[in-house]
Write a protein that holds these residues in place. Structure first.
Motif, PDB file in Angstrom:
ATOM      1  N   MET A   1       0.847  -1.171   0.000  1.00  0.00           N
ATOM      2  CA  MET A   1       0.000   0.000   0.000  1.00  0.00           C
ATOM      3  C   MET A   1       0.894   1.236   0.000  1.00  0.00           C
ATOM      4  N   THR A   2       0.563   2.196  -0.870  1.00  0.00           N
ATOM      5  CA  THR A   2       1.288   3.466  -0.894  1.00  0.00           C
ATOM      6  C   THR A   2       0.287   4.601  -0.782  1.00  0.00           C
ATOM      7  N   LYS A   3       0.749   5.667  -0.178  1.00  0.00           N
ATOM      8  CA  LYS A   3      -0.086   6.840   0.022  1.00  0.00           C
ATOM      9  C   LYS A   3       0.639   8.035  -0.571  1.00  0.00           C
ATOM     10  N   GLY A   4      -0.047   8.772  -1.394  1.00  0.00           N
ATOM     11  CA  GLY A   4       0.539   9.953  -1.992  1.00  0.00           C
ATOM     12  C   GLY A   4      -0.390  10.568  -3.017  1.00  0.00           C
ATOM     13  N   HIS A   5      -0.192  11.840  -3.290  1.00  0.00           N
ATOM     14  CA  HIS A   5      -0.981  12.565  -4.279  1.00  0.00           C
ATOM     15  C   HIS A   5      -2.474  12.530  -3.959  1.00  0.00           C
ATOM     16  N   GLY A   6      -2.814  12.506  -2.666  1.00  0.00           N
ATOM     17  CA  GLY A   6      -4.217  12.539  -2.256  1.00  0.00           C
ATOM     18  C   GLY A   6      -4.960  11.235  -2.424  1.00  0.00           C
ATOM     19  N   ILE A   8      -4.722   6.600  -1.925  1.00  0.00           N
ATOM     20  CA  ILE A   8      -4.074   5.396  -1.396  1.00  0.00           C
ATOM     21  C   ILE A   8      -4.211   4.312  -2.461  1.00  0.00           C
ATOM     22  N   GLU A   9      -3.089   3.685  -2.799  1.00  0.00           N
ATOM     23  CA  GLU A   9      -3.124   2.607  -3.786  1.00  0.00           C
ATOM     24  C   GLU A   9      -2.702   1.312  -3.115  1.00  0.00           C
ATOM     25  N   THR A  10      -3.532   0.299  -3.278  1.00  0.00           N
ATOM     26  CA  THR A  10      -3.249  -1.024  -2.740  1.00  0.00           C
ATOM     27  C   THR A  10      -3.047  -1.972  -3.917  1.00  0.00           C
ATOM     28  N   ARG A  11      -1.952  -2.738  -3.878  1.00  0.00           N
ATOM     29  CA  ARG A  11      -1.632  -3.668  -4.947  1.00  0.00           C
ATOM     30  C   ARG A  11      -1.584  -5.092  -4.406  1.00  0.00           C
TER      31      ARG A  11
END
Length: 147
Positions: A1-6, A8-11
């Protein structure tokens, strides 16, 4: 999971070697399915993507977490090469379209980026400007120094 640019992306990734020898793709050692789910910071779904891939890396050389990392690292290449060619060199508006011209121009742009990076430039646009202001700097970068 990454958080950035407003957001959250979960892969997540699923890998298999079951298609090796069945898939007509040279050097195929694994296939994978990559699911990316993007939400905003409040948890509202923005996007869900499913991508499929084939790799020549066997499971011993690239387990699922490593394949996820390799896929994520792909964007550093995109940012370092393609983005510079698209934005700094404005490659998409090039009028060179015939025969080997586009490939030759792309090679020359890649050469210029490589030479500037080898000379220590972090910012290719800035490096190009500095070379245009001072031809001696440009000649030094390609190994020609005049007295």
């Amino acid at each position: 999971m990454t958080k950035g640019h407003g957001r959250i992306e979960t892969r997540s990734i699923w890998t298999s070697i079951d298609l090796v020898g069945y898939v007509d793709f040279p050097y195929a050692a694994q296939v994978f399915s990559l699911h990316r789910q993007t939400t905003d910071l409040n948890g509202k779904d923005l996007r869900s993507e499913l991508a499929y891939g084939i790799t020549s890396l066997c499971p011993e050389r690239a387990n699922p977490p490593q394949l996820l990392e390799f896929n994520r690292a792909h964007w550093s290449i995109e940012n370092k090469v393609h983005w510079v060619r698209d934005v700094t060199f404005d490659e998409d508006r090039s009028r060179v379209r015939k025969q080997a011209g586009p490939q030759i121009m792309a090679s020359l742009r890649n050469l210029a980026m490589s030479l500037l990076r080898m000379a220590g430039a972090d910012n290719i646009a800035q490096g190009l400007r500095r070379c245009s202001w001072n031809k001696d700097r440009a000649f030094r970068i390609i190994g020609l120094a005049f007295a």
